[in-house]
Write a protein that holds these residues in place. Structure first.
Motif: not given
Length: 195
Positions: A56-69, A80-86
Protein backbone atom coordinates in the motif's frame (compact mmCIF):
# COMPACT_ATOMS: atom_id res chain seq x y z
CA UNK A 1 0.08 -29.58 9.45
CA UNK A 2 1.25 -25.97 9.55
CA UNK A 3 3.36 -24.88 6.58
CA UNK A 4 6.56 -22.88 7.00
CA UNK A 5 4.88 -19.90 5.30
CA UNK A 6 2.02 -20.11 7.80
CA UNK A 7 4.52 -20.23 10.66
CA UNK A 8 6.23 -17.16 9.19
CA UNK A 9 2.95 -15.25 8.94
CA UNK A 10 1.95 -16.29 12.48
CA UNK A 11 5.17 -14.87 13.92
CA UNK A 12 6.52 -18.31 14.84
CA UNK A 13 9.93 -19.80 14.14
CA UNK A 14 10.07 -21.00 10.52
CA UNK A 15 12.56 -22.73 8.22
CA UNK A 16 13.77 -19.94 5.94
CA UNK A 17 15.01 -22.27 3.19
CA UNK A 18 11.49 -23.62 2.65
CA UNK A 19 10.51 -23.55 -1.05
CA UNK A 20 7.52 -21.23 -0.58
CA UNK A 21 9.52 -18.83 1.58
CA UNK A 22 12.41 -18.80 -0.91
CA UNK A 23 10.01 -18.28 -3.83
CA UNK A 24 8.44 -15.25 -2.12
CA UNK A 25 11.88 -13.73 -1.55
CA UNK A 26 13.01 -14.50 -5.11
CA UNK A 27 9.92 -12.75 -6.51
CA UNK A 28 10.69 -9.65 -4.42
CA UNK A 29 14.34 -9.71 -5.52
CA UNK A 30 13.25 -9.78 -9.18
CA UNK A 31 10.87 -6.83 -8.71
CA UNK A 32 13.53 -4.84 -6.87
CA UNK A 33 16.04 -5.58 -9.62
CA UNK A 34 13.54 -4.24 -12.16
CA UNK A 35 12.94 -1.12 -10.06
CA UNK A 36 16.69 -0.50 -9.63
CA UNK A 37 17.23 -0.79 -13.40
CA UNK A 38 14.86 2.13 -14.13
CA UNK A 39 16.70 5.34 -14.97
CA UNK A 40 16.63 8.09 -12.34
CA UNK A 41 15.58 10.38 -15.20
CA UNK A 42 12.26 8.51 -15.34
CA UNK A 43 10.71 9.13 -11.91
CA UNK A 44 7.19 8.33 -13.14
CA UNK A 45 8.24 4.78 -14.04
CA UNK A 46 10.10 4.43 -10.73
CA UNK A 47 6.99 5.49 -8.82
CA UNK A 48 4.73 3.15 -10.77
CA UNK A 49 7.09 0.22 -10.14
CA UNK A 50 7.48 0.89 -6.42
CA UNK A 51 3.69 1.13 -6.07
CA UNK A 52 3.54 -2.35 -7.61
CA UNK A 53 6.06 -3.65 -5.07
CA UNK A 54 4.53 -2.09 -1.94
CA UNK A 55 1.40 -3.52 -0.39
CA UNK A 56 0.00 0.00 0.00
CA UNK A 57 1.25 3.50 -0.82
CA UNK A 58 -0.38 6.88 -0.23
CA UNK A 59 -0.10 10.07 -2.25
CA UNK A 60 3.32 11.34 -3.31
CA UNK A 61 5.74 8.45 -2.96
CA UNK A 62 9.40 8.80 -3.97
CA UNK A 63 11.99 6.04 -3.56
CA UNK A 64 15.53 6.34 -4.91
CA UNK A 65 17.45 3.33 -6.20
CA UNK A 66 18.76 1.12 -4.93
CA UNK A 67 15.87 -0.42 -3.03
CA UNK A 68 15.67 -3.98 -1.71
CA UNK A 69 13.03 -5.93 0.20
CA UNK A 70 12.12 -9.49 1.16
CA UNK A 71 8.46 -9.48 0.11
CA UNK A 72 7.15 -5.99 -0.68
CA UNK A 73 3.49 -6.67 0.02
CA UNK A 74 4.09 -6.25 3.77
CA UNK A 75 5.25 -2.65 3.24
CA UNK A 76 2.59 0.01 3.77
CA UNK A 77 3.52 3.69 3.49
CA UNK A 78 1.32 6.74 3.94
CA UNK A 79 1.23 10.06 2.08
CA UNK A 80 4.41 12.01 1.29
CA UNK A 81 6.89 9.16 1.68
CA UNK A 82 10.46 9.91 0.61
CA UNK A 83 13.48 7.65 0.81
CA UNK A 84 17.00 8.38 -0.30
CA UNK A 85 19.48 5.91 -1.81
CA UNK A 86 20.01 2.32 -0.64
CA UNK A 87 16.93 1.59 1.45
CA UNK A 88 16.56 -2.03 2.57
CA UNK A 89 13.30 -3.23 4.13
CA UNK A 90 13.28 -6.86 5.23
CA UNK A 91 9.51 -7.08 5.40
CA UNK A 92 9.05 -10.70 6.41
CA UNK A 93 6.59 -9.20 8.93
CA UNK A 94 4.55 -6.04 8.22
CA UNK A 95 6.33 -2.67 8.07
CA UNK A 96 3.82 0.15 8.50
CA UNK A 97 5.01 3.70 7.86
CA UNK A 98 2.84 6.79 8.46
CA UNK A 99 2.45 10.07 6.59
CA UNK A 100 5.22 12.63 5.91
CA UNK A 101 8.15 10.28 6.52
CA UNK A 102 11.64 10.98 5.16
CA UNK A 103 14.34 8.30 5.16
CA UNK A 104 18.01 9.16 4.61
CA UNK A 105 20.51 7.06 2.65
CA UNK A 106 21.66 3.56 3.63
CA UNK A 107 18.80 2.85 6.04
CA UNK A 108 17.73 -0.68 7.01
CA UNK A 109 14.41 -1.75 8.49
CA UNK A 110 14.68 -5.39 9.58
CA UNK A 111 11.69 -7.40 10.82
CA UNK A 112 13.46 -10.77 10.76
CA UNK A 113 15.60 -12.32 13.46
CA UNK A 114 17.49 -15.59 13.95
CA UNK A 115 18.07 -17.78 17.04
CA UNK A 116 20.70 -16.87 19.60
CA UNK A 117 21.78 -20.52 19.71
CA UNK A 118 24.17 -22.10 17.23
CA UNK A 119 21.87 -25.12 16.94
CA UNK A 120 18.90 -22.93 16.00
CA UNK A 121 20.93 -21.14 13.33
CA UNK A 122 22.15 -24.48 11.95
CA UNK A 123 18.47 -25.39 11.49
CA UNK A 124 18.04 -22.22 9.35
CA UNK A 125 15.32 -20.81 11.57
CA UNK A 126 13.98 -17.28 11.50
CA UNK A 127 11.21 -15.33 13.20
CA UNK A 128 9.69 -11.99 12.25
CA UNK A 129 8.00 -9.22 14.23
CA UNK A 130 6.45 -6.05 12.76
CA UNK A 131 7.93 -2.56 12.65
CA UNK A 132 5.64 0.46 12.98
CA UNK A 133 6.70 4.04 12.21
CA UNK A 134 4.42 7.00 12.95
CA UNK A 135 3.74 10.27 11.12
CA UNK A 136 6.26 13.09 10.58
CA UNK A 137 9.35 10.95 11.14
CA UNK A 138 12.82 11.62 9.71
CA UNK A 139 15.64 9.06 9.70
CA UNK A 140 19.17 10.33 9.14
CA UNK A 141 21.60 8.28 7.08
CA UNK A 142 22.72 4.81 8.11
CA UNK A 143 19.91 4.20 10.62
CA UNK A 144 19.05 0.60 11.48
CA UNK A 145 15.67 -0.40 12.96
CA UNK A 146 15.44 -3.87 14.49
CA UNK A 147 12.47 -6.27 14.66
CA UNK A 148 9.43 -5.39 16.74
CA UNK A 149 10.20 -1.67 17.13
CA UNK A 150 7.51 1.03 17.18
CA UNK A 151 8.56 4.63 16.52
CA UNK A 152 6.09 7.36 17.47
CA UNK A 153 4.96 10.55 15.72
CA UNK A 154 7.17 13.63 15.20
CA UNK A 155 10.41 11.74 15.76
CA UNK A 156 13.90 12.34 14.38
CA UNK A 157 16.32 9.41 14.45
CA UNK A 158 19.90 10.70 14.27
CA UNK A 159 22.30 9.39 11.64
CA UNK A 160 23.96 6.10 12.50
CA UNK A 161 21.48 5.14 15.22
CA UNK A 162 20.55 1.53 15.89
CA UNK A 163 16.96 1.44 17.13
CA UNK A 164 16.48 -1.63 19.33
CA UNK A 165 13.50 -0.47 21.44
CA UNK A 166 10.35 1.63 20.99
CA UNK A 167 10.79 5.41 20.65
CA UNK A 168 8.00 7.69 21.98
CA UNK A 169 6.38 10.66 20.22
CA UNK A 170 7.99 14.10 19.86
CA UNK A 171 11.67 13.40 20.39
CA UNK A 172 15.14 13.21 18.90
CA UNK A 173 16.75 9.80 19.42
CA UNK A 174 20.24 8.64 18.54
CA UNK A 175 23.13 6.40 19.44
CA UNK A 176 23.87 2.70 19.63
CA UNK A 177 21.51 1.55 20.97
CA UNK A 178 19.28 4.55 20.25
CA UNK A 179 18.06 6.54 23.25
CA UNK A 180 15.94 9.67 23.56
CA UNK A 181 18.27 12.69 23.43
CA UNK A 182 15.75 15.52 23.81
CA UNK A 183 12.10 16.43 23.23
CA UNK A 184 11.08 18.11 19.98
CA UNK A 185 8.84 21.13 19.44
CA UNK A 186 5.29 20.29 18.45
CA UNK A 187 4.00 23.75 17.42
CA UNK A 188 5.24 23.57 13.83
CA UNK A 189 7.68 26.48 14.16
CA UNK A 190 11.13 26.19 12.58
CA UNK A 191 14.00 27.32 14.75
CA UNK A 192 16.47 28.73 12.23
CA UNK A 193 18.98 29.70 14.94
CA UNK A 194 19.86 26.08 15.80
CA UNK A 195 23.26 24.96 14.60
Amino acid sequence: MTTELEKLENGDWYYFLDEEVVARKARAAKLCQEFNAISATDPASQTAKIRGIFGQAGKSVSVQATFNCDYGKNIRVGDDFLSNYNLTILDIAPVTIGNHVMIGPNVGLYTVNHPMTAQGRRQYLAKATPITIGNDVWFGGNVTVLPGVTIGNNVVIAAGAVVTHDIPDNCLAGGVPAKVIKPLETDGQINTSEK
